[in-house]
Design an enzyme around this catalytic site. Structure first.
Site, PDB file in Angstrom:
ATOM      1  N   HIS A 232       0.845  -1.192   0.000  1.00  0.00           N
ATOM      2  CA  HIS A 232       0.000   0.000   0.000  1.00  0.00           C
ATOM      3  C   HIS A 232       0.882   1.244   0.000  1.00  0.00           C
ATOM      4  O   HIS A 232       2.077   1.154   0.273  1.00  0.00           O
ATOM      5  CB  HIS A 232      -0.896   0.027   1.252  1.00  0.00           C
ATOM      6  CG  HIS A 232      -0.107   0.179   2.538  1.00  0.00           C
ATOM      7  ND1 HIS A 232       0.576  -0.869   3.116  1.00  0.00           N
ATOM      8  CD2 HIS A 232       0.142   1.257   3.315  1.00  0.00           C
ATOM      9  CE1 HIS A 232       1.190  -0.442   4.199  1.00  0.00           C
ATOM     10  NE2 HIS A 232       0.963   0.844   4.359  1.00  0.00           N
ATOM     11  N   ASP A 234       0.856   5.154   1.881  1.00  0.00           N
ATOM     12  CA  ASP A 234       0.176   5.824   2.988  1.00  0.00           C
ATOM     13  C   ASP A 234      -0.553   7.055   2.454  1.00  0.00           C
ATOM     14  O   ASP A 234      -0.057   7.749   1.568  1.00  0.00           O
ATOM     15  CB  ASP A 234       1.185   6.242   4.062  1.00  0.00           C
ATOM     16  CG  ASP A 234       1.822   5.023   4.741  1.00  0.00           C
ATOM     17  OD1 ASP A 234       1.250   3.921   4.646  1.00  0.00           O
ATOM     18  OD2 ASP A 234       2.887   5.183   5.360  1.00  0.00           O
ATOM     19  N   HIS A 289       4.835   0.151  -0.163  1.00  0.00           N
ATOM     20  CA  HIS A 289       5.577  -0.636   0.835  1.00  0.00           C
ATOM     21  C   HIS A 289       4.669  -1.684   1.460  1.00  0.00           C
ATOM     22  O   HIS A 289       3.448  -1.637   1.305  1.00  0.00           O
ATOM     23  CB  HIS A 289       6.185   0.282   1.902  1.00  0.00           C
ATOM     24  CG  HIS A 289       5.167   1.122   2.633  1.00  0.00           C
ATOM     25  ND1 HIS A 289       4.591   2.242   2.077  1.00  0.00           N
ATOM     26  CD2 HIS A 289       4.628   1.011   3.863  1.00  0.00           C
ATOM     27  CE1 HIS A 289       3.733   2.776   2.940  1.00  0.00           C
ATOM     28  NE2 HIS A 289       3.731   2.037   4.033  1.00  0.00           N
ATOM     29  N   ARG A 299       7.580  -9.034  15.692  1.00  0.00           N
ATOM     30  CA  ARG A 299       7.925  -7.723  15.146  1.00  0.00           C
ATOM     31  C   ARG A 299       6.873  -6.690  15.552  1.00  0.00           C
ATOM     32  O   ARG A 299       5.671  -6.973  15.533  1.00  0.00           O
ATOM     33  CB  ARG A 299       8.031  -7.801  13.617  1.00  0.00           C
ATOM     34  CG  ARG A 299       8.373  -6.483  12.985  1.00  0.00           C
ATOM     35  CD  ARG A 299       8.900  -6.633  11.557  1.00  0.00           C
ATOM     36  NE  ARG A 299       9.296  -5.330  11.076  1.00  0.00           N
ATOM     37  CZ  ARG A 299       8.475  -4.475  10.478  1.00  0.00           C
ATOM     38  NH1 ARG A 299       7.230  -4.818  10.215  1.00  0.00           N
ATOM     39  NH2 ARG A 299       8.906  -3.286  10.109  1.00  0.00           N
TER      40      ARG A 299
END
Ligand SMILES: O=C(O)CCC(=O)C(=O)O
Ligand SMILES: [Fe+2]
Length: 373
Positions: A232, A234, A289, A299
């Site tokens: 996607h 941002d 990204h 994570r």
């Protein structure tokens, strides 16, 4: 943060919440294949990654040097890492602890602060879930302004420390995001005089709107077939991302494919968002990204999503527009753009585009072979 972000929050999958920490085998619902949403796990063999930029003037000879580095990074990558950015290591550690404490709560506890179907803030699946047929190996928590209401739902008491850390982080990020915005615009020759909506009466940077997004990616039994957060861009001006010492973030670069952004202790990642793409009239494309997951390590990432003050209409800056460079995008408020993104997702930028540029420039997400949604 405009309320329309809720439009992109609505998952179309069943409301069932998976406790990813206790799953021993990847469920079909989370198993991505190359036929799903143009999913590919292939990484680039190219070892180059996004530049690391030192924000300390003393280490750069002068400010112009920083501007050159930033300009180059924005054009070539749409992202860069920063060091000597003035956010203390202690605060970065504290926010990590706050995030881990929250996500390690039992599921029924986290669900007490679940994001409501029309809501913006709280615990839930990825906001972009509705555009994908498979579920992501992800849980998130969105905060806008004070976290106190959700903190009360989560802990009943002893939530002061959590709230203090979140508020301190938001305050520091607000300052850093403003500074970064001027540096990035400065690298295009734009000064405060050119962006009236961003400057208050005393020459100060006006407070933008923002959201804090905590992202949790538990260790995954079958990482090669799972997806942490799908590809996607941002919908922000810029995003400042802190990742713990576990890699997973990847940026897409035309010709090179998916490139891992290695975690560097103390460094922060800066992503160019769609609204800066519009402001810069396409000179600085927003970066595509995603986050992949791994078998053994937990994570956590913390994204500060920075946008313009509410009601401000963002359009290509007049200094960047002339008869040879006509404005490529129409003016949009953050709220309007989030509504557009919720409807068109990866086609959102194209849908607010005014004309096809003379040089044949295409939107960042018109990458060949990497369509999302
Ligand atoms: O976890 C990551 O590295 C990426 C997070 C992200 O892209 C987001 O929150 O928008
Ligand atoms: Fe993102």
């Amino acid at each position: 943060m405009p309320s329309r972000i809720s439009d992109s929050c609505r998952p179309h999958h069943s409301q069932k919440h998976f406790d990813l920490n206790s799953i021993k085998e990847l469920p079909e619902s989370h198993a991505w294949t190359s036929s799903n949403d143009h999913y590919t796990q292939e990484n680039s063999c190219n070892f180059e990654s996004i530049p690391v930029i030192d924000l300390d003037n003393n280490n750069n000879n002068n400010n112009n040097n920083i501007l050159d580095h930033i300009g180059h990074a924005c054009k070539k990558w749409g992202a860069f890492q920063i060091i000597n950015h003035s956010i203390s290591e202690k605060l970065l550690q504290d926010i990590e602890v706050a995030g881990k404490t929250l996500f390690s709560l039992p599921m029924q506890q986290k669900l007490k602060a679940a994001r409501s179907p029309d809501g913006v803030t709280g615990y839930g699946a990825a906001r972009i879930s509705s555009f994908f047929s498979k579920l992501m190996w992800f849980e998130g928590f969105t905060i806008v302004g004070s976290p106190i209401e959700h903190a009360r739902q989560l802990w009943l008491k002893d939530y002061n420390k959590f709230c203090e850390v979140i508020e301190e982080y938001e305050k520091e990020m607000e300052k850093l995001a403003g500074r970064l915005m001027w540096l990035i615009l400065g690298s295009l020759g734009i000064t405060k005089d050119d962006v009236k909506w961003a400057v208050g009466p005393k020459g100060e940077t006006k407070e933008g709107c923002a959201a804090l997004q905590l992202n949790s990616y538990p260790a995954c039994p079958d990482p090669g077939r799972a997806m942490g957060l799908a590809a996607h861009t941002d919908s922000t001006i810029l995003t400042i991302l802190h990742q713990n010492n576990t890699s997973g973030l990847q940026v897409y670069q035309e010709g090179n494919g998916w490139i891992t952004v290695p975690p560097i202790p103390g460094a922060l990642v800066v992503n160019i968002g769609d609204l800066l793409h519009i402001l810069s009239n396409g000179s600085y494309p927003s970066v595509l990204h995603r986050a992949v997951v791994n078998r053994t390590r937990y994570r956590l990432s913390v994204a500060y999503l920075y946008g313009p003050p509410s009601g401000v209409r963002v359009s290509p800056l007049s200094k960047l527009v002339d008869h040879r460079h006509p404005p490529l995008y129409r003016a949009v408020t953050w709220s309007e753009y989030l509504g557009t993104k919720a409807k068109y997702f990866d086609k959102a930028l194209s849908s607010v585009r005014l004309c096809v540029p003379l040089n044949g420039f295409t939107d960042a997400k018109d990458h060949k072979g990497v369509q999302v949604g």
